[in-house]
Design a protein around this motif. Structure first.
Motif, PDB file in Angstrom:
ATOM      1  N   ILE A   1       0.675  -1.225   0.141  1.00 57.98           N
ATOM      2  CA  ILE A   1      -0.023   0.047  -0.120  1.00 57.98           C
ATOM      3  C   ILE A   1       0.909   1.239   0.076  1.00 57.98           C
ATOM      4  O   ILE A   1       0.678   2.241  -0.766  1.00 57.98           O
ATOM      5  N   LEU A   2       1.835   1.350   1.037  1.00 54.00           N
ATOM      6  CA  LEU A   2       2.933   2.453   1.004  1.00 54.00           C
ATOM      7  C   LEU A   2       3.498   2.532  -0.341  1.00 54.00           C
ATOM      8  O   LEU A   2       3.571   3.811  -1.055  1.00 54.00           O
ATOM      9  N   ASN A   3       3.938   1.641  -1.085  1.00 48.46           N
ATOM     10  CA  ASN A   3       4.620   1.911  -2.321  1.00 48.46           C
ATOM     11  C   ASN A   3       3.676   2.351  -3.430  1.00 48.46           C
ATOM     12  O   ASN A   3       4.138   3.036  -4.122  1.00 48.46           O
ATOM     13  N   ALA A   4       2.374   1.823  -3.249  1.00 51.25           N
ATOM     14  CA  ALA A   4       1.417   2.115  -4.264  1.00 51.25           C
ATOM     15  C   ALA A   4       1.016   3.764  -4.170  1.00 51.25           C
ATOM     16  O   ALA A   4       0.831   4.409  -5.084  1.00 51.25           O
ATOM     17  N   PHE A   5       0.994   4.250  -3.000  1.00 52.18           N
ATOM     18  CA  PHE A   5       0.680   5.844  -2.596  1.00 52.18           C
ATOM     19  C   PHE A   5       1.769   6.638  -3.166  1.00 52.18           C
ATOM     20  O   PHE A   5       1.448   7.657  -3.723  1.00 52.18           O
ATOM     21  N   GLN A   6       2.929   5.924  -2.907  1.00 52.21           N
ATOM     22  CA  GLN A   6       4.292   6.884  -3.525  1.00 52.21           C
ATOM     23  C   GLN A   6       4.378   6.853  -4.813  1.00 52.21           C
ATOM     24  O   GLN A   6       4.762   7.880  -5.240  1.00 52.21           O
ATOM     25  N   LYS A   7       3.877   5.912  -5.557  1.00 53.48           N
ATOM     26  CA  LYS A   7       3.926   6.249  -7.087  1.00 53.48           C
ATOM     27  C   LYS A   7       2.511   6.909  -7.851  1.00 53.48           C
ATOM     28  O   LYS A   7       2.440   7.126  -9.047  1.00 53.48           O
ATOM     29  N   ASN A   8       1.449   6.770  -6.826  1.00 60.49           N
ATOM     30  CA  ASN A   8       0.436   7.239  -7.446  1.00 60.49           C
ATOM     31  C   ASN A   8       0.309   8.864  -7.670  1.00 60.49           C
ATOM     32  O   ASN A   8       0.271   9.569  -7.014  1.00 60.49           O
ATOM     33  N   THR A   9       0.153   9.152  -8.895  1.00 63.56           N
ATOM     34  CA  THR A   9       0.324  10.555  -9.410  1.00 63.56           C
ATOM     35  C   THR A   9      -0.946  11.542  -9.051  1.00 63.56           C
ATOM     36  O   THR A   9      -0.691  12.533  -8.467  1.00 63.56           O
TER      37      THR A   9
END
Length: 613
Positions: A552-560
């Motif tokens: 989840i944290l990695n996905a939020f970091q990549k979410n423009t």
């Protein structure tokens, strides 16, 4: 022999004179002490048939620290230190509840026992609780536990508090509950670094005028007089400074820094010292020039210099403090205690490389490197009175310092007061007063007890730092919904979900349903645990959930969308995830090594978290 000790056999290993233990924020309260000017003995505990001076469970569940069980944790820790054959122990402040004679005498008694029986040298510096002000001051507490489960107020002056007969006993008046100032505390604890001893190889203060080459015990004794250890404030007011430098064993210099600054107020009182170095740099500039002098001498004489103070010298929030301020909206979360950046720079510039601190009740490491060999590593020592209970050891060689965090999981006798808490709970229930969560009395270990204490604080006190609507929104999201949010970049879908909790596309992950085993409140609780304990908290979080947090944290970091959005909830969520990730990716804090030449910090911890964390 003192009856309250459960001693362990010491192994015959060679004494490691290059090893120091640091015990911060003990907040010792003498449960079995005696009030010297009162016949009041405390409440009778039927479990051990002893009268006990304890605070209510209701009070300690609302405090950032435990008041009572840390007594037993302190004894367990000292016994652990004995087993490890450590002979030098430093206490970076807040070793007592509020510097009251009752508790400071009790602390002295325990330290004297371990010094005599186990040849341990103790070195103390001040904290904002001891002294709580520069001079002796009347005070008291209304939340001691009395007979039948009623509260028992104790005050040093009768006029300070009027008890409520329906729910409280009459006030017990005793000077033993006043707050001592510098003179009283330093005199009571004079054998633990505040004053020179003949056994010390060297001892000085910021105000002494001799050198290691001209050192004599009688010179140090004269310099130690408190009248020779003051600095001026406005209106010719002079405040003591308890700082000192000591060489307890050959080659090791301990710099005990009194970081307290008490600022006079218009009403005749003094502001508290909780801001630490942020005030010291304004009002105690003599300390920083002294640091430079000491560091130069240490280098010239080939001494290893370790500084310790109650107060952090580097941002203890993994440099996330600006984002935390934005997330909470203002100087909440004790952000006023975050040291200004110039503090670390000034200390490093002076030549100090290792600084050990407490104050925040957290396990953390901070580092600053300013080039040209000027670096500073700040080591935050956890408290024995909060989650996660533990202490630090530093093993010192010429070029390296190995730092290890020792967690105090098991504490003998930590349930000794539980029957008294049951009496308190039953009285509250009988009289229709607010009840606390009695689940804490089911704790199987001291570690578990402190974990429950923190979780209770989050739900009943810390939540007030949050936007209440966002706290409720995040608390009720499932892990599955958080994952789907993190992977969705469609603005319309996301904003619609914030309004209706519907309309998000399913994730392609095969194990998606496992994300429904936890909710946002679990993540919030784990957020606080990791902030307090760093990666030591991973032992208290299911491994599968940690893996899911990572995704989840990695996905939020990549979410423009979340990176650029101005939508209130979406931005709050992005900030939260960003801060959470910062807490996980800080400088090693559990078991690590510091190179004293380069400042490099090397993690010695075996893998305890998901790969990529």
């Amino acid at each position: 022999m003192i009856a309250f000790f459960i001693l362990h056999q010491v192994t015959s290993q060679e004494v490691n004179k290059g090893k120091i233990a640091f015990l911060a924020d003990i907040h010792f309260q003498d449960l079995y002490g005696n009030l010297e000017d009162s016949e009041y003995k405390g409440v009778l505990n039927s479990t051990n048939n002893r009268t006990t001076l304890l605070r209510t469970m209701a009070s300690q569940l609302q405090s950032t620290r435990i008041f009572n069980e840390n007594y037993f944790a302190f004894l367990a820790t000292l016994n652990d230190i004995v087993e490890r054959n450590i002979k030098v122990v430093a206490l970076p402040g807040d070793y007592s509840d509020d510097g009251q004679p009752l508790h400071v005498r009790g602390l002295r008694k325990i330290l004297e026992y371990y010094a005599k029986e186990h040849d341990i040298q103790f070195f103390i510096t001040t904290g904002n609780h001891d002294p709580a002000g520069p001079f002796l001051k009347d005070s008291g507490k209304k939340d001691f536990l009395g007979e039948q489960g009623k509260k028992q107020p104790l005050y040093s002056e009768e006029s300070m508090y009027v008890s409520k007969p329906a729910i409280e006993h009459p006030v017990v008046v005793t000077k033993d509950i006043a707050k001592m100032g510098y003179v009283e505390i330093m005199e009571t604890l004079k054998d633990f670094g505040f004053y020179p001893q003949k056994s010390f190889l060297y001892w000085e203060t910021p105000f002494s005028n001799y050198t290691p080459q001209t050192y004599q015990y009688k010179k140090a004794l004269k310099a130690s007089n408190i009248e020779n250890r003051t600095y001026p404030l406005k209106n010719n007011l002079k405040i003591p400074d308890a700082s000192y430098l000591v060489e307890p064993v050959d080659g090791l210099w301990l710099l005990a820094i009194d970081g307290n600054s008490y600022i006079p107020e218009s009403n005749g009182n003094f502001s508290g010292a909780g801001l630490g170095y942020n005030n010291s740099i304004k009002y105690k500039q003599h300390l920083f020039s002294w640091f430079s002098k000491v560091a130069k001498m240490a280098k010239k004489l080939n001494k290893t210099l370790i500084a310790f103070s109650h107060y952090p010298a580097i941002d203890f929030n993994e440099d996330a403090s600006p984002r935390i301020e934005e997330f909470f909206g203002g100087k909440k979360w004790q952000l006023k205690r975050v040291p200004e950046e110039k503090i670390a720079e000034k200390i490093a510039e002076a030549g100090i490389k290792i600084h050990v601190a407490g104050h925040m009740h957290i396990n953390d490491t901070g580092k600053r490197d300013y080039g040209n060999g000027n670096f500073l590593v700040n080591i935050q020592t956890p408290s024995l009175a909060a989650y996660i209970p533990g202490y630090k050891t530093l093993s010192i060689t010429d070029n390296e310092v190995e730092v290890e965090t020792i967690v105090i999981d098991e504490v003998p006798r930590f349930k000794e007061l539980f029957s008294l808490y049951e009496m308190e709970y039953n009285y509250l229930k009988k009289t229709n007063q607010p009840l606390w969560d009695s689940t804490i009395l089911q704790s199987k270990s001291y570690h578990e007890f402190t974990e429950f204490h923190l979780e209770n604080l989050v739900k009943n006190r810390f939540y007030s730092d949050w936007n209440p609507d966002f706290f409720e929104f995040l608390s009720n999201l499932t892990g599955k919904e958080l994952l789907m949010l993190s992977e969705n970049q469609q603005e319309e879908d996301i904003i619609n979900f914030f309004a209706t909790k519907e309309g998000l596309a399913e994730s392609d992950l095969k194990n998606l349903n496992q994300y429904e085993n936890w909710t946002g409140i679990d993540m919030i609780l784990d957020f606080y645990k990791i902030r307090n304990a760093d990666q030591l908290a991973f032992r208290d979080i299911p491994q599968q959930r940690l893996e899911e947090y990572k995704a989840i944290l990695n996905a939020f970091q990549k979410n423009t969308f979340f990176k650029n959005t101005k939508h209130a909830y979406a931005h709050q969520l992005q900030l939260f995830m960003n801060i959470f990730k910062s807490f996980i990716h800080g400088v090693p804090a559990n078991h690590f090594q510091i190179n004293l030449k380069s400042g490099e910090v090397t993690n010695l911890e075996k893998a305890s978290s998901p790969e990529g964390f």
